[in-house]
Write a protein that holds these residues in place. Structure first.
Motif, PDB file in Angstrom:
ATOM      1  N   GLU A 153      74.630  -0.482  16.316  1.00  0.00           N
ATOM      2  CA  GLU A 153      73.569  -1.470  16.450  1.00  0.00           C
ATOM      3  C   GLU A 153      73.806  -2.332  17.694  1.00  0.00           C
ATOM      4  N   PHE A 154      72.733  -2.586  18.427  1.00  0.00           N
ATOM      5  CA  PHE A 154      72.802  -3.455  19.601  1.00  0.00           C
ATOM      6  C   PHE A 154      72.427  -4.868  19.178  1.00  0.00           C
ATOM      7  N   HIS A 155      73.280  -5.847  19.534  1.00  0.00           N
ATOM      8  CA  HIS A 155      73.051  -7.232  19.118  1.00  0.00           C
ATOM      9  C   HIS A 155      72.662  -8.096  20.316  1.00  0.00           C
ATOM     10  N   LEU A 156      71.636  -8.914  20.132  1.00  0.00           N
ATOM     11  CA  LEU A 156      71.317  -9.964  21.098  1.00  0.00           C
ATOM     12  C   LEU A 156      72.107 -11.196  20.695  1.00  0.00           C
ATOM     13  N   THR A 157      72.938 -11.696  21.599  1.00  0.00           N
ATOM     14  CA  THR A 157      73.854 -12.782  21.256  1.00  0.00           C
ATOM     15  C   THR A 157      73.655 -13.982  22.177  1.00  0.00           C
ATOM     16  N   SER A 158      74.430 -15.010  21.937  1.00  0.00           N
ATOM     17  CA  SER A 158      74.400 -16.206  22.776  1.00  0.00           C
ATOM     18  C   SER A 158      75.166 -16.003  24.077  1.00  0.00           C
ATOM     19  N   SER A 159      75.844 -14.860  24.209  1.00  0.00           N
ATOM     20  CA  SER A 159      76.555 -14.509  25.448  1.00  0.00           C
ATOM     21  C   SER A 159      75.927 -13.235  26.026  1.00  0.00           C
ATOM     22  N   PRO A 160      74.685 -13.329  26.520  1.00  0.00           N
ATOM     23  CA  PRO A 160      73.898 -12.136  26.852  1.00  0.00           C
ATOM     24  C   PRO A 160      74.482 -11.275  27.971  1.00  0.00           C
ATOM     25  N   SER A 161      75.270 -11.856  28.861  1.00  0.00           N
ATOM     26  CA  SER A 161      75.843 -11.049  29.940  1.00  0.00           C
ATOM     27  C   SER A 161      76.839 -10.026  29.411  1.00  0.00           C
ATOM     28  N   MET A 162      77.211 -10.154  28.140  1.00  0.00           N
ATOM     29  CA  MET A 162      78.138  -9.213  27.512  1.00  0.00           C
ATOM     30  C   MET A 162      77.443  -8.326  26.482  1.00  0.00           C
ATOM     31  N   ASP A 163      76.135  -8.413  26.408  1.00  0.00           N
ATOM     32  CA  ASP A 163      75.401  -7.575  25.460  1.00  0.00           C
ATOM     33  C   ASP A 163      75.226  -6.177  26.058  1.00  0.00           C
ATOM     34  N   ILE A 164      76.298  -5.415  25.983  1.00  0.00           N
ATOM     35  CA  ILE A 164      76.385  -4.108  26.648  1.00  0.00           C
ATOM     36  C   ILE A 164      77.121  -3.138  25.719  1.00  0.00           C
ATOM     37  N   LEU A 165      76.617  -1.929  25.598  1.00  0.00           N
ATOM     38  CA  LEU A 165      77.295  -0.904  24.807  1.00  0.00           C
ATOM     39  C   LEU A 165      77.841   0.237  25.662  1.00  0.00           C
ATOM     40  N   VAL A 166      77.421   0.310  26.923  1.00  0.00           N
ATOM     41  CA  VAL A 166      77.963   1.318  27.848  1.00  0.00           C
ATOM     42  C   VAL A 166      78.606   0.570  29.006  1.00  0.00           C
ATOM     43  N   SER A 167      79.916   0.430  28.944  1.00  0.00           N
ATOM     44  CA  SER A 167      80.666  -0.355  29.930  1.00  0.00           C
ATOM     45  C   SER A 167      81.030   0.534  31.117  1.00  0.00           C
ATOM     46  N   SER A 168      80.225   0.461  32.172  1.00  0.00           N
ATOM     47  CA  SER A 168      80.343   1.417  33.275  1.00  0.00           C
ATOM     48  C   SER A 168      81.733   1.452  33.903  1.00  0.00           C
ATOM     49  N   ASN A 169      82.337   0.285  34.106  1.00  0.00           N
ATOM     50  CA  ASN A 169      83.612   0.254  34.813  1.00  0.00           C
ATOM     51  C   ASN A 169      84.780   0.818  34.018  1.00  0.00           C
ATOM     52  N   LEU A 170      84.577   1.011  32.720  1.00  0.00           N
ATOM     53  CA  LEU A 170      85.648   1.621  31.936  1.00  0.00           C
ATOM     54  C   LEU A 170      85.956   3.018  32.469  1.00  0.00           C
ATOM     55  N   GLU A 171      84.967   3.662  33.089  1.00  0.00           N
ATOM     56  CA  GLU A 171      85.196   4.991  33.668  1.00  0.00           C
ATOM     57  C   GLU A 171      86.346   4.972  34.671  1.00  0.00           C
ATOM     58  N   ARG A 172      86.464   3.899  35.434  1.00  0.00           N
ATOM     59  CA  ARG A 172      87.570   3.813  36.398  1.00  0.00           C
ATOM     60  C   ARG A 172      88.918   3.767  35.684  1.00  0.00           C
ATOM     61  N   LEU A 173      89.005   2.983  34.616  1.00  0.00           N
ATOM     62  CA  LEU A 173      90.259   2.937  33.857  1.00  0.00           C
ATOM     63  C   LEU A 173      90.546   4.288  33.220  1.00  0.00           C
TER      64      LEU A 173
END
Length: 498
Positions: free
Chosen positions: A312-332
């Protein structure tokens, strides 16, 4: 020592730093990473006396080896000037037992300013260096802060145009107002009827659409990105972790060589990846604390080794972190595989096709640098309230996520290391959550009334840039469905892909 940049999905795809910055995303869909880390001897006793600008020149010259010293100096001096309200640029403030790295003193009051103030200078310098005469079209999806910071950086920069997509109901009212009132003849803002992941996926697809690339080329244009997928956005973020450690020494808060922990509110994984790279080049960071909100896909990944965006995707009070596909994790992930592009591509393909992937036990063993947890909405509000009551320090919701998870880390471990909490945005960007958390009462007032109340409650001067948002004319009104995003781009650029 020359450092090239290679794609996470094709070992043979290697380019110079300037070419990587111009491309943004690798042509094979991967992300560029350094072929090796620069060999730096970070003399922190000496760095403790240096300005932010001086530290930035040192770090960026080490990574961007095809830029001359004069070019780096010009980029840094153009970026980090009086547009920052605090001359320290990124001050470290002690409150209670914690140290808050304040990254919100730039023109748009968010940490993105630290990288997006310099990216236009790096990009235009890179274009000249590579004899690029095409107009560079910055195509970016934002979860709230990147859009405004990128447009502020690129507004009316010759030879560039910027198109920003944001989730229509997924940003704060202040964030949206900042974007839709943005000036600049080369700026374009489009709301998307979907979430950030929808917008980011569509942007990635456009980067890899060959017909669209051809149409751009015929129109003397080419895409690049202002998102942290662009290595030119990511590398400047390493600077403030180096500078933070130097400041702690300068303030006599730590001895040189002492380990610190860093808690980073994390969505797209760029900010914490920059801290990981800072550790790689010699900053004495012990644990990297990956702090998520209720979109806790990263928490589960670090605790289980499985990345699963099917939730489930949640709209939160910290919207800049409302992400389920973290693109930069690919680098790690790429680094965890031992820089194996084939294995990385297989995992990223699994995420695209199946919605999840599982890393190997050998890869999981390499995650000991990280601690991951998340904060609920109630915990965010409680952290804002508690910190204000105890220290009179005012946190925005993203910073509160980092503080809450830092406290959970302290309970779970017996570390005596100093804790740095990365404060990524001004509380004025999220006045409703902050005011309601501090006052303990729900408010029926609008956001502009709430910023006035926030100033009264906290004593923090209300920035003129926030005050004037109420009267600035709205310049951008376009709203599209996710599947209409490419059509919107083609219309803005007068392209034909038929």
């Amino acid at each position: 020592m020359t450092i090239l940049y290679k794609s996470t999905r094709d070992e043979k795809n290697k380019v110079s730093a300037s070419q990587a910055i111009l491309q943004g995303l690798a042509s094979d869909g991967g992300l560029y990473v350094p072929t090796e880390m620069p060999k730096l001897h970070l003399n922190f006793e000496e760095l403790a006396t240096k300005s932010y600008q001086e530290v930035a020149k040192l770090i960026l010259q080490a990574f961007l080896t095809d830029f001359t010293t004069e070019e780096i100096n010009a980029c840094v001096e153009g970026a980090y000037d009086e547009k920052f309200s605090n001359p320290t640029i990124a001050p470290v403030v002690k409150k209670g037992e914690d140290y808050f790295l304040e990254l919100f003193h730039g023109p748009t009051f968010a940490f993105k300013d630290l990288a997006l103030s310099i990216l236009p200078y790096l990009m235009t310098t890179a274009a000249k260096k590579n004899q690029i005469e095409n107009e560079i079209v910055i195509l970016t999806a934002t979860s709230g802060d990147t859009g405004k910071a990128a447009m502020a950086g690129f507004a009316d920069v010759p030879g560039t145009r910027i198109i920003v997509f944001y989730p229509e109901k997924g940003v704060s009212w202040i964030q949206e107002k900042q974007m839709v009132t943005q000036t600049g003849e080369n700026t374009h803002v489009v709301a998307v009827k979907g979430n950030f992941d929808d917008a980011q996926t569509a942007v990635k697809q456009m980067f890899n659409d060959q017909a669209l690339k051809t149409a751009l080329a015929e129109n003397n244009q080419q895409f690049s990105s202002a998102n942290s997928m662009n290595i030119g956005r990511l590398l400047p973020q390493i600077v403030y972790y180096v500078y933070t450690y130097a400041q702690l020494i300068h303030q006599d808060e730590i001895r040189n060589g002492a380990l610190i922990n860093v808690s980073v509110p994390t969505g797209n994984f760029g900010n914490i990846l920059a801290a990981y790279y800072a550790k790689q080049i010699g900053v004495p960071i012990d644990r990297l604390i990956c702090a998520s909100n209720t979109n806790n896909v990263l928490t589960d990944f670090f605790q289980t080794g499985e990345y699963n965006r099917q939730r489930e995707f949640h709209l939160t009070s910290s919207p800049s972190m409302d992400i389920l596909v973290s693109s930069n994790l690919e680098r790690l992930i790429y680094h965890l595989t031992g820089d194996n592009a084939i294995q990385t591509k297989e995992l990223m393909d699994a995420l695209l096709i199946e919605g999840k992937y599982q890393i190997t036990p050998a890869m999981i063993e390499q995650l000991t640098d990280f601690f991951a947890d998340f904060a609920t909405e109630a915990e965010v509000e409680q952290s804002i309230s508690d910190v204000f009551a105890q220290t009179k320090y005012t946190m925005d919701p993203h910073t509160a996520v980092a503080k809450n998870v830092a406290d959970k880390f302290a309970v779970a471990t017996d570390t005596s290391n100093k804790m740095v909490i990365v404060s990524t945005a001004s509380p004025y960007k999220f006045p409703r959550t902050v005011v309601e958390s501090i006052s303990g009462e729900k408010s029926k007032e609008n956001d502009f009334e709430l910023v006035q109340q926030l100033e009264t409650l906290t004593g923090i001067p209300l920035p003129n840039e926030v005050k004037e948002l109420e009267i600035l004319p709205v310049r951008h009104t376009q709203v599209v469905a996710v599947d209409e995003m490419q059509t919107a781009v083609e219309g803005i650029l007068n392209l034909s892909t038929n």
